[in-house]
Motif scaffolding. Structure first.
Motif, PDB file in Angstrom:
ATOM      1  N   LYS A 125      -3.787   4.476  -0.438  1.00 33.01           N
ATOM      2  CA  LYS A 125      -4.624   4.951   0.676  1.00 33.01           C
ATOM      3  C   LYS A 125      -5.331   6.244   0.288  1.00 33.01           C
ATOM      4  O   LYS A 125      -4.760   7.092  -0.381  1.00 33.01           O
ATOM      5  CB  LYS A 125      -3.762   5.246   1.907  1.00 33.01           C
ATOM      6  CG  LYS A 125      -3.233   4.049   2.618  1.00 33.01           C
ATOM      7  CD  LYS A 125      -2.468   4.502   3.843  1.00 33.01           C
ATOM      8  CE  LYS A 125      -1.691   3.371   4.456  1.00 33.01           C
ATOM      9  NZ  LYS A 125      -0.832   3.836   5.540  1.00 33.01           N
ATOM     10  N   ASP A 126      -6.552   6.382   0.731  1.00 36.32           N
ATOM     11  CA  ASP A 126      -7.338   7.613   0.582  1.00 36.32           C
ATOM     12  C   ASP A 126      -7.624   8.000  -0.865  1.00 36.32           C
ATOM     13  O   ASP A 126      -7.821   9.171  -1.168  1.00 36.32           O
ATOM     14  CB  ASP A 126      -6.660   8.791   1.291  1.00 36.32           C
ATOM     15  CG  ASP A 126      -6.442   8.517   2.762  1.00 36.32           C
ATOM     16  OD1 ASP A 126      -7.299   7.836   3.364  1.00 36.32           O
ATOM     17  OD2 ASP A 126      -5.426   8.974   3.310  1.00 36.32           O
ATOM     18  N   VAL A 127      -7.634   7.038  -1.770  1.00 33.40           N
ATOM     19  CA  VAL A 127      -8.025   7.305  -3.161  1.00 33.40           C
ATOM     20  C   VAL A 127      -9.212   6.415  -3.463  1.00 33.40           C
ATOM     21  O   VAL A 127      -9.182   5.215  -3.196  1.00 33.40           O
ATOM     22  CB  VAL A 127      -6.870   7.007  -4.149  1.00 33.40           C
ATOM     23  CG1 VAL A 127      -7.334   7.100  -5.584  1.00 33.40           C
ATOM     24  CG2 VAL A 127      -5.718   7.969  -3.918  1.00 33.40           C
ATOM     25  N   ASN A 128     -10.262   7.028  -3.982  1.00 32.28           N
ATOM     26  CA  ASN A 128     -11.439   6.237  -4.349  1.00 32.28           C
ATOM     27  C   ASN A 128     -11.041   5.227  -5.399  1.00 32.28           C
ATOM     28  O   ASN A 128     -10.323   5.549  -6.330  1.00 32.28           O
ATOM     29  CB  ASN A 128     -12.544   7.135  -4.891  1.00 32.28           C
ATOM     30  CG  ASN A 128     -13.112   8.044  -3.833  1.00 32.28           C
ATOM     31  OD1 ASN A 128     -13.060   7.738  -2.661  1.00 32.28           O
ATOM     32  ND2 ASN A 128     -13.623   9.175  -4.250  1.00 32.28           N
ATOM     33  N   THR A 151       0.796   5.731  -0.080  1.00 37.67           N
ATOM     34  CA  THR A 151      -0.079   6.845   0.300  1.00 37.67           C
ATOM     35  C   THR A 151      -0.477   7.641  -0.936  1.00 37.67           C
ATOM     36  O   THR A 151       0.163   7.553  -1.987  1.00 37.67           O
ATOM     37  CB  THR A 151       0.636   7.777   1.289  1.00 37.67           C
ATOM     38  OG1 THR A 151       1.755   8.365   0.628  1.00 37.67           O
ATOM     39  CG2 THR A 151       1.077   7.041   2.534  1.00 37.67           C
ATOM     40  N   LYS A 152      -1.522   8.440  -0.776  1.00 40.84           N
ATOM     41  CA  LYS A 152      -1.959   9.304  -1.868  1.00 40.84           C
ATOM     42  C   LYS A 152      -0.857  10.307  -2.209  1.00 40.84           C
ATOM     43  O   LYS A 152      -0.669  10.646  -3.376  1.00 40.84           O
ATOM     44  CB  LYS A 152      -3.242  10.043  -1.480  1.00 40.84           C
ATOM     45  CG  LYS A 152      -3.806  10.882  -2.603  1.00 40.84           C
ATOM     46  CD  LYS A 152      -5.125  11.513  -2.232  1.00 40.84           C
ATOM     47  CE  LYS A 152      -5.675  12.325  -3.391  1.00 40.84           C
ATOM     48  NZ  LYS A 152      -6.961  12.927  -3.066  1.00 40.84           N
ATOM     49  N   GLU A 153      -0.112  10.761  -1.213  1.00 33.56           N
ATOM     50  CA  GLU A 153       0.979  11.706  -1.449  1.00 33.56           C
ATOM     51  C   GLU A 153       2.073  11.080  -2.307  1.00 33.56           C
ATOM     52  O   GLU A 153       2.617  11.729  -3.202  1.00 33.56           O
ATOM     53  CB  GLU A 153       1.570  12.203  -0.112  1.00 33.56           C
ATOM     54  CG  GLU A 153       0.649  13.114   0.672  1.00 33.56           C
ATOM     55  CD  GLU A 153      -0.508  12.374   1.359  1.00 33.56           C
ATOM     56  OE1 GLU A 153      -0.360  11.168   1.673  1.00 33.56           O
ATOM     57  OE2 GLU A 153      -1.560  12.999   1.561  1.00 33.56           O
ATOM     58  N   LYS A 206      -2.296  -1.076  -3.445  1.00 33.80           N
ATOM     59  CA  LYS A 206      -3.399  -0.185  -3.070  1.00 33.80           C
ATOM     60  C   LYS A 206      -2.860   1.204  -2.785  1.00 33.80           C
ATOM     61  O   LYS A 206      -1.720   1.372  -2.364  1.00 33.80           O
ATOM     62  CB  LYS A 206      -4.105  -0.703  -1.815  1.00 33.80           C
ATOM     63  CG  LYS A 206      -4.723  -2.063  -1.955  1.00 33.80           C
ATOM     64  CD  LYS A 206      -6.070  -1.984  -2.573  1.00 33.80           C
ATOM     65  CE  LYS A 206      -6.715  -3.366  -2.532  1.00 33.80           C
ATOM     66  NZ  LYS A 206      -7.632  -3.574  -3.580  1.00 33.80           N
ATOM     67  N   THR A 221       0.858  -1.178   0.000  1.00 35.04           N
ATOM     68  CA  THR A 221       0.000   0.000   0.000  1.00 35.04           C
ATOM     69  C   THR A 221       0.897   1.231   0.000  1.00 35.04           C
ATOM     70  O   THR A 221       1.886   1.271   0.728  1.00 35.04           O
ATOM     71  CB  THR A 221      -0.904   0.015   1.247  1.00 35.04           C
ATOM     72  OG1 THR A 221      -1.670  -1.194   1.272  1.00 35.04           O
ATOM     73  CG2 THR A 221      -1.850   1.198   1.228  1.00 35.04           C
TER      74      THR A 221
END
Length: 149
Positions: free
Chosen positions: A138-141, A99-101, A136, A97
């Motif tokens: 994180k925090d992304v639709n 992060t979105k960043e 994956k 996973t």
């Protein structure tokens, strides 16, 4: 002046500053020694990095080539996720996973080589590649792929 006949256009990935004559170049039909010398000179600063290259090979064994500015997206995702390879079955396995960043950073870096000028669309491309690798974000639709009828 005679016009050279284009024999083939090849898209390959080579390691920057470390190209050597071999099967990948032999099948293109170019002067391998001259190509590797020119390629290694141009990619000295990117030593060890995977470089996407397009080669235009002509019938007289001459060539021209261009290199992309960034590494392939899958390699950038693997580096961000700190993994060696993607999932064997991306539908059932999740190998990492990010992060979105991290995904946004990859999108901004890849923007120069993509056919998009919008970071949001570039992020979608990163998400799509990550999904195919079993990574994956994180925090992304989740991107939903629908068949339009």
């Amino acid at each position: 002046m005679a016009i050279k006949e284009l024999k083939r256009i090849a898209k390959i990935q080579l390691v920057g500053g470390q190209a050597r004559p071999g099967p990948a170049l032999a099948s293109i039909g170019i002067n391998m020694a001259e190509f590797t010398k020119q390629f290694n000179d141009q990619t000295k600063a990117r030593n060890g990095e995977v470089v996407r290259t397009t080669i235009w090979a002509y019938s007289d064994k001459s060539f021209k080539f261009s290199i992309k500015e960034t590494e392939p997206m899958s390699i950038l995702i693997r580096k961000a996720a700190k993994i060696q390879k993607g999932a064997k079955n991306q539908k059932t396995d999740t190998v990492a996973t990010i992060t979105k960043e991290q995904a946004l950073e990859i999108a901004k870096k890849k923007l120069v080589d993509l056919n998009s000028y919008d970071v949001e669309y570039a992020l979608r491309m990163v998400a799509g590649t990550a999904k195919q690798m079993g990574v994956k974000i994180k925090d992304v639709n989740p991107i939903v792929y629908e068949n339009k009828k």
